[in-house]
Write a protein that holds these residues in place. Structure first.
Motif, short mmCIF file in Angstrom:
data_model
loop_
_atom_site.label_atom_id
_atom_site.label_comp_id
_atom_site.label_asym_id
_atom_site.label_seq_id
_atom_site.Cartn_x
_atom_site.Cartn_y
_atom_site.Cartn_z
N LEU A 8 46.98 23.90 20.03
CA LEU A 8 45.97 24.94 20.16
C LEU A 8 46.25 26.04 19.15
N ILE A 9 45.21 26.50 18.48
CA ILE A 9 45.35 27.56 17.48
C ILE A 9 44.82 28.85 18.07
N ALA A 10 45.70 29.81 18.30
CA ALA A 10 45.34 31.07 18.96
C ALA A 10 44.88 32.10 17.93
N ASN A 11 43.90 31.71 17.13
CA ASN A 11 43.41 32.59 16.08
C ASN A 11 42.03 32.12 15.66
N ARG A 12 41.51 32.73 14.62
CA ARG A 12 40.14 32.46 14.19
C ARG A 12 40.07 32.45 12.67
N GLY A 13 38.88 32.19 12.15
CA GLY A 13 38.63 32.39 10.73
C GLY A 13 39.46 31.54 9.81
N GLU A 14 39.79 32.15 8.69
CA GLU A 14 40.45 31.44 7.59
C GLU A 14 41.76 30.78 8.00
N ILE A 15 42.62 31.48 8.72
CA ILE A 15 43.93 30.90 9.06
C ILE A 15 43.79 29.76 10.06
N ALA A 16 42.82 29.86 10.97
CA ALA A 16 42.59 28.76 11.91
C ALA A 16 42.15 27.50 11.15
N CYS A 17 41.24 27.67 10.19
CA CYS A 17 40.79 26.54 9.38
C CYS A 17 41.94 25.96 8.57
N ARG A 18 42.78 26.85 8.06
CA ARG A 18 43.95 26.42 7.27
C ARG A 18 44.90 25.56 8.10
N ILE A 19 45.17 25.98 9.33
CA ILE A 19 46.07 25.23 10.20
C ILE A 19 45.45 23.89 10.60
N ILE A 20 44.16 23.90 10.90
CA ILE A 20 43.47 22.66 11.27
C ILE A 20 43.56 21.64 10.15
N ARG A 21 43.43 22.09 8.91
CA ARG A 21 43.47 21.17 7.77
C ARG A 21 44.80 20.41 7.70
N THR A 22 45.91 21.13 7.87
CA THR A 22 47.21 20.46 7.83
C THR A 22 47.42 19.60 9.07
N ALA A 23 47.05 20.10 10.25
CA ALA A 23 47.23 19.34 11.49
C ALA A 23 46.47 18.01 11.41
N ARG A 24 45.27 18.05 10.89
CA ARG A 24 44.47 16.82 10.77
C ARG A 24 45.17 15.82 9.86
N ARG A 25 45.73 16.30 8.75
CA ARG A 25 46.44 15.40 7.83
C ARG A 25 47.64 14.75 8.51
N LEU A 26 48.25 15.47 9.44
CA LEU A 26 49.43 14.95 10.14
C LEU A 26 49.07 14.15 11.38
N GLY A 27 47.77 14.02 11.67
CA GLY A 27 47.34 13.26 12.84
C GLY A 27 47.48 14.02 14.15
N ILE A 28 47.50 15.35 14.07
CA ILE A 28 47.64 16.17 15.27
C ILE A 28 46.26 16.62 15.73
N ARG A 29 45.95 16.42 17.01
CA ARG A 29 44.67 16.87 17.59
C ARG A 29 44.68 18.39 17.70
N THR A 30 43.55 19.01 17.37
CA THR A 30 43.49 20.48 17.37
C THR A 30 42.49 21.01 18.39
N VAL A 31 42.86 22.16 18.96
CA VAL A 31 42.00 22.88 19.91
C VAL A 31 41.79 24.29 19.37
N ALA A 32 40.54 24.68 19.21
CA ALA A 32 40.21 26.03 18.78
C ALA A 32 39.84 26.89 19.97
#
Length: 615
Positions: A8-32
């Motif tokens: 789970l990403i406890a943030n918004r905007g640019e940094i949330a998108c940035r974290i999602i990008r890496t998590a997806r590459r690593l195969g980690i499911r993300t929650v916004a």
């Protein structure tokens, strides 16, 4: 330990998108998570799942730790990444996440606490052998004792709130006679902002540079550095342009400051990404004995991409691996500097109006090629009044400093963002300023440069003439020449203000298009045809009702074709938390209505046109 499976990403905007990008590459499911204002935000759509956590104000959503933890539990997330800002350096929240049985992607709460108060952190650094700025950290906070210590340090001195940050609770004092008043003012601001009026004193550095070192620790006790960044380009204590490595940093000085940063991290058993911030006296170049510890940021920094670009490492991946219990991905001798990187923070703000935020819809949003763009918005998105108005971080990498600087300036020059105002033109001016180009840096450069960094109020006349010709014929004129013999002057609206432009006479007499966007070095203006609103000899500007400032239409009281009387209410605009009523300037008929309830409008937008009664 295996890499986490959900985050789970406890943030918004640019940094949330940035974290999602890496998590997806690593195969980690993300929650916004998202507030009311962010229901359609990019980070919400990029995540695998999203949870609503409250109303738009941050204190009712993104700062409510209990709701974030509940969202993590409800969605089966294993870990929480705080991003930066919001709750990222809140020790109580970090501990609450761990107590809830979740993984905290960040340092232990004890490390956050140890570095949270500037005076305690400074004492800890002194004990660890990290150089600190000459000053006073004592418990005796009486005005008399503080004044005596300031005298002993020697003026000018800096008063700093121990719990301060973001430039708040800081005062430079030039003479002993000014000390008492500055201390009282600093304490009032500190108690209001942080609930703590304790201060420390430091020697004022006359030619300061802001140098920071990226550090990383793991659960196995290893700590490495990923070299330094220079963040000296600041406006009102807020970073504007960051770069890595630091200009003028020789190998010996780099080794000394980076090893001091590693000692600082080890002193608090640091785990994860952190930044040790130093202040350097650059009056005689960067020297190890003139660089001192300032504070530690116990989180990922906004400017982390420049470190990623010169090292080839993904720092978010490092965070996720370390939080999962893995050792650091690289040892110190496996890290090296490759080329130069530079980052600019692109904001929706108007430099011509004191950098006031520019809110509303991004109808046009394009940036130049050749750079990395980290953003949390896209064309059609809304820049909300509830949050920081950063549109994007633009990051350039090159073989050397000038290559990175030139690439970054080019990308910003090619930006077309409308109808919101941005600081792109200001950033271009800064990047091309002679002192910045020559790396003559210190934290006062922007203030000293003053108006030299302000973008032009209007585009070049040649560009205006070109755009005017485009409007007059509904497209670019074949064979249009700016020096044509036959020219005619015509009146247009440039961002809502009338301007007279010389246009080739054969361009046509009547406008064929509604508007054209004129762009120059990152600046964008709207050029629209002038439409006469009164009979010949009258004041043509009287019938055009413009928005006096950015805001939201909350009521429309008329319709096209309505008869109106002088002083009659036309619409109500909500801006800067106040309501503004726009009224008819004379008796007439509503000829055009370009506003509807709930519309976000920009300053100078044409909202209504009224045809004046004859006679």
């Amino acid at each position: 330990m295996a890499l986490m499976k959900s985050l789970l990403i406890a943030n918004r905007g640019e940094i949330a998108c940035r974290i999602i990008r890496t998590a997806r590459r690593l195969g980690i499911r993300t929650v916004a998570v998202y507030s009311d204002a962010d229901a359609q935000a990019l980070h919400v759509r990029l995540a695998d799942e999203a949870v609503h956590i409250g109303p738009s104000p941050v204190r009712e959503s993104y700062l409510v730790g209990e709701r974030i933890i509940a969202a993590a539990k409800a969605t089966g997330a294993e870990a929480v990444h705080p991003g930066y800002g919001f709750l990222s350096e809140n020790a109580e929240f970090a501990q609450a996440v761990v107590d809830a049985g979740l993984v905290w992607v960040g340092p232990d709460a004890a490390s956050i606490t140890a570095m949270g108060l500037k005076d305690a952190a400074k004492k800890l650094m002194q004990d660890a052998g990290v150089p600190t700025t000459p000053g006073y950290l004592g418990e005796d906070q009486s005005p008399a004792r503080l004044a005596a210590e300031a005298d002993a340090i020697g003026y000018p001195v800096l008063i700093k709130a121990v719990a301060g940050g973001g430039g708040k609770g800081m005062r430079k004092v030039d003479t002993a006679g000014d000390f008492a008043e500055a201390l009282a003012s600093c304490r009032r601001e500190a108690i209001s902002s942080f609930g703590n009026d304790h201060v420390l004193l430091e020697k004022w550095i006359t030619n300061p540079r802001h140098i920071e070192v990226q550090v990383f620790g793991d659960r196995q006790g290893q700590v490495v550095h990923l070299y330094e960044r220079d963040c000296s380009l600041q406006r009102r204590h807020q970073k504007v342009i960051e770069e890595a490595p630091a200009p003028g940093m020789d190998a010996g000085t780099r080794e000394a400051i980076c090893q001091a940063a590693v000692r600082a991290a080890k002193a608090v058993n640091y785990v994860g990404a952190g930044t040790i911030e130093f202040i350097a006296d650059g009056s005689a170049g960067l020297r190890a004995d003139h660089i001192w510890f300032m504070e530690m940021n116990t989180r990922l920094q906004v400017e982390h991409p420049v470190t990623e670009e010169i090292t080839g490492q993904d720092l978010v991946e490092w965070q996720l691996r370390v939080a999962s219990g893995e050792p650091l991905p690289k040892a110190q001798d496996e890290l090296a500097i490759n080329g130069w990187a530079m980052e600019a923070r692109l904001y929706a703000e108007d430099p011509a109006k004191g950098f006031l935020p520019s809110i509303g819809r991004l109808d046009t949003f394009t940036l130049g090629a050749g750079c990395r763009i980290d953003t949390g918005v896209e064309q059609g998105a809304e820049i909300s009044p509830f949050y920081d108005p950063m549109i994007a971080k633009v990051i350039a990498h090159g073989t050397d400093r000038d290559a990175a600087r030139t690439s970054l300036a080019t990308a910003l020059k090619d930006a077309v963002i409308w109808p919101l105002k941005t600081n792109a033109g200001f950033l271009v001016k800064t990047l091309e300023h002679p002192d910045f180009s020559a790396a003559r840096l210190d934290t006062g450069l922007i203030e000293r440069a003053g108006d030299a960094l302000m973008p032009p109020a209007r585009p070049d006349e040649a560009l205006l003439a070109d755009a005017a010709a485009t409007l007059s014929r509904g497209g670019m004129l074949a064979g249009f020449r700016l020096n044509a013999d036959r020219r005619a002057e015509a009146t247009f609206l440039l961002d809502g203000e009338p301007v007279t432009i010389a246009v080739a006479a054969h361009a046509g007499d009547e406008p064929q298009r509604d508007e054209a966007l004129v762009t120059q070095a990152g600046q964008v203006w709207r050029l629209a045809p002038w439409r006469a609103t009164v009979s010949a000899g009258g004041d043509a500007s009287d019938g055009t009702i413009l928005s006096p400032m950015p805001g939201r239409i909350i009521a429309v009281s008329i319709a096209t074709g309505d008869r109106v009387l002088k002083g009659q209410k036309l619409l109500t605009l909500e801006a800067m938390k106040m309501e503004h009523t726009l009224t008819a300037p004379f008796d007439g008929t509503v000829a055009d209505l370009n506003a509807a309830e709930s519309d976000q409008v920009t300053a100078g937008a044409v909202l209504i046109r009224i045809d004046k009664d004859a006679g």
